[in-house]
Enzyme design. Sequence first.
Site, PDB file in Angstrom:
ATOM      1  N   HIS A  47       0.792  -1.232   0.000  1.00 27.91           N
ATOM      2  CA  HIS A  47       0.000   0.000   0.000  1.00 27.91           C
ATOM      3  C   HIS A  47       0.825   1.283   0.000  1.00 27.91           C
ATOM      4  CE1 HIS A  47      -3.727  -2.153   0.381  1.00 27.91           C
ATOM      5  NE2 HIS A  47      -3.339  -2.755   1.484  1.00 27.91           N
ATOM      6  N   GLU A 152      -7.701 -12.606   3.530  1.00 33.59           N
ATOM      7  CA  GLU A 152      -8.330 -11.290   3.409  1.00 33.59           C
ATOM      8  C   GLU A 152      -9.596 -11.293   2.556  1.00 33.59           C
ATOM      9  OE1 GLU A 152      -5.304  -7.883   3.498  1.00 33.59           O
ATOM     10  OE2 GLU A 152      -4.387  -9.326   2.112  1.00 33.59           O
TER      11      GLU A 152
END
Length: 263
Positions: A47, A152
């Site tokens: 990220h 996830e």
Amino acid sequence: MLINPVKERMQAGEAALGLSVRLARSPDIARIAKATGHDFLFIDVQHSIFNLETIIGIAHTALAIGVAPVVRVRSVDDPDVSLLLDNGVSGIVFPDVNSAEEARRAVGRCRFPPIGGRSVSGGYPQFDYRSMPIAEAVPALDRATLVVCMIETAQGLAALEEIAAVPGVDVIHVGANDLLVSLGKPGRFDDPAVTEAMDRAIAAAEKHGIHAGCGGNRDVARQAAAIRRGVRFVTTQTDIGFLTAAASQWTTGLRKALAEPGT
């Protein structure tokens, strides 16, 4: 002998705490992690934008002071995995692992043969560049390398037990934030689905002699509850989160004090 402080703490039945790094680019973040009671850095390449030299600079400082430098890469097919490990990173976190086959690919990038396909190098910084016989270096590096598979998505959750059973995986790590989004319940960290996912991860980890992890759940009480249930790999908060929280608390307190009569 190489010692990974994360593995050492988890094997002792304790929780290893990690500081998520998204903002810091200085190796001094490793010293801050140590000073604040963290066992590892969770350098988030998924990220945030990091160049390789920056990561390795941070990793070398972390290694020198007993903090494990762990990198979350972009996927199980990230081509930089072996390069990072060869140059001082202690562990790799793979996001969005959705099947046992993907977990095997992740392991293959991190482990030497016969379990994986990692290439052998020489002059490893983990040994301070000392010349080491390959017969000693390879098993020592394998033992000290941490392989983390993140759950996830709904697909990954369905395959959790199969992923945990893959030889070479050390941690099955539930990413609560993305998992809740995948389940159509964004931000509902107290939803029973999160507790159920964590309990499944803990049970699967215990069955296969590995460890369960918890991430994305930025609340002290919820993290403590997860640890009490058996989670051993925890990311506490991001450097951005810590900085903004402390700065906001300070300015709010200062403005409140200035608004009080007689101050």
